[in-house]
Enzyme design. Structure first.
Site, short mmCIF file in Angstrom:
data_model
loop_
_atom_site.label_atom_id
_atom_site.label_comp_id
_atom_site.label_asym_id
_atom_site.label_seq_id
_atom_site.Cartn_x
_atom_site.Cartn_y
_atom_site.Cartn_z
N GLU A 133 -3.40 -20.27 32.70
CA GLU A 133 -4.70 -20.38 32.02
C GLU A 133 -5.57 -21.45 32.67
O GLU A 133 -6.77 -21.27 32.84
CB GLU A 133 -4.49 -20.71 30.53
CG GLU A 133 -5.81 -20.82 29.77
CD GLU A 133 -5.66 -21.32 28.35
OE1 GLU A 133 -6.57 -22.03 27.86
OE2 GLU A 133 -4.63 -20.99 27.70
N SER A 275 3.43 -15.63 21.50
CA SER A 275 3.70 -14.44 22.30
C SER A 275 5.07 -13.84 22.01
O SER A 275 5.53 -12.95 22.73
CB SER A 275 3.58 -14.78 23.79
OG SER A 275 4.33 -15.94 24.11
#
Length: 319
Positions: A133, A275
């Site tokens: 990210e 996740s």
């Protein structure tokens, strides 16, 4: 009458999938339905091996570089973590059918950074070096426009003048406590630094950490379900340790439980990173139930009702 020892299990709520992860997985599954297999996915769509392996079986091919994607009609999906601008530009040059599954909350950080850059500000990014990210966020702007800091000591080494226009943004999956320390150092050194209108750490990261904080002081051990390369899952383990539970472990699957850390425990906390699917939490509970008589209690600290629409090119299929 069971002869198993009793174990109080405190389940964190919320836990597991966030809206950005649900959307990213849906993007891959809907693309497979619309275009057929194979489709290519740049990087793991989300950081969870169980999820990735399931999508592979359905026809998704995961690559780390667009050079691995052959020319042709097969779509390529960008992962939830976001990508540098050079990636969609390369896809455009090659006429690849690109579908962006970047989490909208990550995209929000990208847009903030771009606005600061247009307004002549240097940008400080609070995040973990090398995380996918962070690579994507820094890659939104020309090299040198964004400076990365990970801890207060990095802030001390910054050489911007007090009058230089500055702004900061953050990775969405940081520890709230760690982020607060770095931001406090930035504010002290650069009182005029421009802050996000709304914090960049995402609602799901915040909520999951808060639930862990609520339980950590009440239990002898903590199991965080998630993959080792999942930033938000790693932060949950750290939060549990920081708030009073020294025997915290990050566990991808039930087979990975370190049972030595559970010896003599009477109470345990269980959560899952954003996740990690709920089926893996159930797998952990089943493994615990083989050794203990479980007394389950769910501790709810927030209610989530966030959802994000699919990319435009896939919405018609769902409708």
């Amino acid at each position: 009458m069971s002869d198993k020892p009793k174990l109080n299990v405190y389940l964190c709520a919320p836990r597991g999938f966030c809206a950005g992860v649900v959307r990213a997985i849906d993007v891959v599954e809907q693309a497979l339905r619309k275009f057929g297999a194979p489709i290519y996915v740049r990087h793991e769509i989300v950081h969870n091996r169980y999820v990735v392996e399931g999508l592979k079986r359905k026809g998704a091919i995961f690559v780390e570089d667009l050079a691995e994607v052959p020319d042709g009609a097969a779509p390529v999906v960008f992962s939830a973590h976001g990508v540098p601008k050079s990636v969609p530009e390369e896809a455009g040059r090659r006429n690849l059918r690109a579908i962006d599954a970047t989490c909208p909350l990550v995209t929000k950080v990208h847009r903030e950074a771009e606005i600061h850059f247009r307004r002549g500000r240097k940008i400080v990014l609070v995040g973990h070096r090398g995380h996918i990210e962070v690579v994507g966020t820094m890659g939104q702007l020309p090299e040198g426009a964004v400076v990365l800091v990970e801890k207060p000591e990095d802030v001390a080494r910054l050489t911007f003048s007090p009058d230089e226009p500055l702004a900061y943004v953050t990775q969405t999956t940081l520890s709230m406590d760690d982020m607060a320390e770095v931001v406090a150092a930035l504010r002290e050194k650069y009182p005029r630094i421009v802050e996000p209108h709304k914090q960049d750490i995402c609602y799901a990261t915040t909520n999951r950490q808060q639930a862990v904080k609520e339980i950590a002081g009440k239990v002898d051990a903590f199991i965080v379900v998630g993959s080792p390369n999942s930033s938000n899952s790693q932060r949950l383990r750290e939060v549990a340790e920081r708030h009073g539970c020294r025997r915290a472990q990050l566990v991808p699957r039930a087979a990975d439980i370190d049972w030595s850390l559970l010896e003599g425990v009477a109470a345990i906390g269980v959560t899952a990173g954003a996740s990690a699917p709920e089926v893996l939490v159930e797998e952990i509970l089943d493994a615990l139930a083989e050794k203990y008589e479980l007394i389950l209690d769910t501790i709810t600290t927030a209610t989530e009702d966030v959802s994000f629409p699919l990319p435009r090119e896939l919405r018609e299929r769902v409708a």
